[in-house]
Design a protein around this motif. Structure first.
Motif, PDB file in Angstrom:
ATOM      1  N   SER A 230       0.838  -1.195   0.000  1.00 52.32           N
ATOM      2  CA  SER A 230       0.000   0.000   0.000  1.00 52.32           C
ATOM      3  C   SER A 230       0.871   1.241   0.000  1.00 52.32           C
ATOM      4  O   SER A 230       2.020   1.212   0.470  1.00 52.32           O
ATOM      5  CB  SER A 230      -0.905   0.030   1.240  1.00 52.32           C
ATOM      6  OG  SER A 230      -1.759  -1.090   1.263  1.00 52.32           O
ATOM      7  N   ALA A 231       0.348   2.322  -0.535  1.00 52.24           N
ATOM      8  CA  ALA A 231       1.060   3.596  -0.462  1.00 52.24           C
ATOM      9  C   ALA A 231       1.235   3.993   0.997  1.00 52.24           C
ATOM     10  O   ALA A 231       0.322   3.806   1.813  1.00 52.24           O
ATOM     11  CB  ALA A 231       0.299   4.673  -1.216  1.00 52.24           C
ATOM     12  N   ARG A 232       2.391   4.516   1.330  1.00 56.04           N
ATOM     13  CA  ARG A 232       2.648   4.877   2.725  1.00 56.04           C
ATOM     14  C   ARG A 232       1.632   5.894   3.242  1.00 56.04           C
ATOM     15  O   ARG A 232       1.179   5.805   4.390  1.00 56.04           O
ATOM     16  CB  ARG A 232       4.078   5.412   2.864  1.00 56.04           C
ATOM     17  CG  ARG A 232       5.146   4.332   2.763  1.00 56.04           C
ATOM     18  CD  ARG A 232       6.542   4.886   2.983  1.00 56.04           C
ATOM     19  NE  ARG A 232       7.010   5.633   1.828  1.00 56.04           N
ATOM     20  CZ  ARG A 232       7.671   5.092   0.811  1.00 56.04           C
ATOM     21  NH1 ARG A 232       7.904   3.796   0.795  1.00 56.04           N
ATOM     22  NH2 ARG A 232       8.098   5.834  -0.195  1.00 56.04           N
TER      23      ARG A 232
ATOM     24  N   GLY B 136       8.359   2.004  -4.564  1.00 58.59           N
ATOM     25  CA  GLY B 136       9.598   2.661  -4.941  1.00 58.59           C
ATOM     26  C   GLY B 136       9.440   4.151  -5.144  1.00 58.59           C
ATOM     27  O   GLY B 136      10.408   4.900  -5.051  1.00 58.59           O
ATOM     28  N   ARG B 137       8.218   4.587  -5.426  1.00 58.49           N
ATOM     29  CA  ARG B 137       7.965   6.023  -5.621  1.00 58.49           C
ATOM     30  C   ARG B 137       6.481   6.278  -5.401  1.00 58.49           C
ATOM     31  O   ARG B 137       5.666   5.361  -5.348  1.00 58.49           O
ATOM     32  CB  ARG B 137       8.359   6.451  -7.037  1.00 58.49           C
ATOM     33  CG  ARG B 137       7.559   5.766  -8.134  1.00 58.49           C
ATOM     34  CD  ARG B 137       7.830   6.384  -9.490  1.00 58.49           C
ATOM     35  NE  ARG B 137       7.047   5.753 -10.549  1.00 58.49           N
ATOM     36  CZ  ARG B 137       5.773   6.018 -10.788  1.00 58.49           C
ATOM     37  NH1 ARG B 137       5.106   6.896 -10.042  1.00 58.49           N
ATOM     38  NH2 ARG B 137       5.127   5.401 -11.767  1.00 58.49           N
ATOM     39  N   ARG B 138       6.124   7.532  -5.292  1.00 58.36           N
ATOM     40  CA  ARG B 138       4.723   7.901  -5.128  1.00 58.36           C
ATOM     41  C   ARG B 138       3.976   7.741  -6.443  1.00 58.36           C
ATOM     42  O   ARG B 138       4.536   7.923  -7.523  1.00 58.36           O
ATOM     43  CB  ARG B 138       4.602   9.357  -4.663  1.00 58.36           C
ATOM     44  CG  ARG B 138       5.095   9.577  -3.246  1.00 58.36           C
ATOM     45  CD  ARG B 138       4.853  11.022  -2.833  1.00 58.36           C
ATOM     46  NE  ARG B 138       5.304  11.279  -1.470  1.00 58.36           N
ATOM     47  CZ  ARG B 138       5.202  12.446  -0.862  1.00 58.36           C
ATOM     48  NH1 ARG B 138       4.673  13.490  -1.521  1.00 58.36           N
ATOM     49  NH2 ARG B 138       5.612  12.604   0.374  1.00 58.36           N
ATOM     50  N   VAL B 139       2.693   7.403  -6.336  1.00 56.78           N
ATOM     51  CA  VAL B 139       1.843   7.308  -7.519  1.00 56.78           C
ATOM     52  C   VAL B 139       0.592   8.146  -7.286  1.00 56.78           C
ATOM     53  O   VAL B 139       0.204   8.416  -6.144  1.00 56.78           O
ATOM     54  CB  VAL B 139       1.448   5.844  -7.827  1.00 56.78           C
ATOM     55  CG1 VAL B 139       2.674   5.010  -8.140  1.00 56.78           C
ATOM     56  CG2 VAL B 139       0.668   5.229  -6.667  1.00 56.78           C
ATOM     57  N   ALA B 140      -0.045   8.537  -8.387  1.00 58.13           N
ATOM     58  CA  ALA B 140      -1.286   9.309  -8.283  1.00 58.13           C
ATOM     59  C   ALA B 140      -2.449   8.384  -7.956  1.00 58.13           C
ATOM     60  O   ALA B 140      -2.364   7.158  -8.110  1.00 58.13           O
ATOM     61  CB  ALA B 140      -1.549  10.041  -9.598  1.00 58.13           C
TER      62      ALA B 140
END
Length: 240
Positions: free
Chosen positions: A108-110, A148-152
């Motif tokens: 999950s996104a942080r 690994g990186r943020r996503v929209a």
């Protein structure tokens, strides 16, 4: 007051239909375990493993997933995990898979985990591994991936847009894929199964599969609690 605390104070009600007595009544549990089967998106994105779901993302199943995921009804984790474990068992039986199963939760996104106060997919995967072990199938939680990186936000995006948004979003956790289990077997001796709550276009699972392959672990399948009924739109994949 968070719903998880309300469940401790007030008589619980079914998250699927509102009936008093339990977080999930027998009827809604049955709907959640309706029919473990292959439910890949149509068309599937490139790189998507064999994709199974326990049920369709509608009715009581949808309400229970949302209650756990977005409203903190963590008492539903074992119920949702039963759907995942039943789905894994059905997939493994169909392919005569007798190896140990590694359940790899899609991370999950942080920011989402902080907002929710928990990581529902990881919790469900962990509980599903315990349930599979109780049923005699060796299984472990294998948190091999991280963001690994943020996503929209994915809401409202078609398959092609989601693929661009998620490209390179996941990466393997250093050292975990190659590390052998206590039984002495590495990824070559296990069935690696991705776990998520819902499959819509399949792009999230395909990106997670790409990250595993890049680290040398080939996913055998992807399993979700539920699958949406896709509606093709401009920007979706067409036979790619």
């Amino acid at each position: 007051m968070p719903p998880a605390l309300l469940d401790l104070i007030l008589p619980p009600r079914c998250a699927g239909c509102g009936a008093p007595g339990a977080p999930a009544c027998p009827s809604c549990r049955a709907e959640l375990l309706r029919e473990p089967a292959p439910r890949p998106p149509d068309p599937p994105p490139p790189g998507l493993p064999d994709c199974w779901s326990a049920t369709a993302y509608d009715g009581a199943a949808r309400r229970m997933i949302l209650a756990c995921k977005e409203r903190g009804r963590t008492a539903l984790v074992p119920v949702l995990a039963a759907a995942v474990s039943a789905c894994v068992a059905a997939w493994a039986a169909g392919g005569e898979v007798r190896r140990e199963v590694w359940l790899v939760p899609v991370p999950s996104a942080r920011a989402a985990s902080r907002r929710r106060g928990h990581d529902p997919v990881r919790a469900v995967a962990a509980a599903a591994a315990r349930e599979l072990c109780r049923r005699g199938r060796p299984a472990v939680l294998a948190p091999l991936l991280r963001q690994g990186r943020r996503v929209a936000d994915q809401a409202g995006l078609g398959s092609a847009e989601r693929a661009v948004n998620l490209s390179g979003a996941f990466e393997a956790v250093s050292g975990r894929v190659a590390r052998p289990r206590p039984c002495g077997r590495g990824p070559g001796g296990v069935a690696v199964v991705l776990v998520d709550d819902i499959v819509t276009t399949g792009t999230t699972l395909a990106e997670a599969a790409r990250a595993l392959r890049a680290a040398g672990a080939e996913p055998s399948a992807a399993v979700t609690i539920a699958a949406t009924r896709r509606r093709c739109r401009i920007g979706d994949y067409h036979g790619q």
